[in-house]
Design a protein around this motif. Structure first.
Motif: not given
Length: 155
Positions: A99-103, A116-118, A121-124, A129-131
């Protein structure tokens, strides 16, 4: 030939202790990959504990299975590829990793990131935000490994 492998961060001891603290008996692992957290979970559960492990990628299943087989835990594990809705009781706990997605979530928008990180990123970020906005859960995000968010259902 070049091989690119992602690995699970070394947070197995934390997961193992957490599962013991909450007296977990039945767990679900969504995304098996190397089997590292699955193994940590299995070692924390009582003899009659159960894990339902799911992964939509057959290659991930193939990567993780030998690790689990070597640990001789197959009698306690069920590895299946299914679609399901997760039901959790009040006071039950769900843990999300990465949930920090590679910072990348705290990096500047123009920071140089792997493709792949970029991409993810928006999905994570949307998950986080939803949580945070969900009134049914109490959350705590920990900077362990690549980020773990614990959610306790309160209603």
């Amino acid at each position: 030939m070049s091989t690119n492998l992602m690995t699970t961060s070394p947070d197995g001891q934390f997961l193992n202790l957490l599962l013991k603290l909450i007296n977990a008996k039945n767990t679900m692992e969504i995304g098996v990959y190397t089997g590292y957290s699955l193994l940590s979970t299995a070692l924390a559960l009582p003899e009659d504990g159960k894990i339902l492990a799911l992964d939509i990628n057959r290659e991930n299943y193939e990567i993780g299975l030998p690790i689990i087989e070597k640990a001789v835990l197959l009698t306690r594990l069920t590895l299946e590829k299914i679609k399901t809705t997760i039901l959790i009781t009040t006071r039950g706990v769900i843990g999300y990793d990465n949930t920090l997605w590679n910072g990348s979530l705290v990096a500047p928008a123009d920071a140089p990131l792997r493709k792949y990180v970029r991409y993810y990123r928006d999905f994570v970020l949307e998950l986080n935000k939803a949580l945070a906005a969900d009134p049914r859960v109490e959350i705590c995000q920990l900077p362990v490994g690549d980020g773990i968010t614990l959610c306790r259902r309160i209603s």
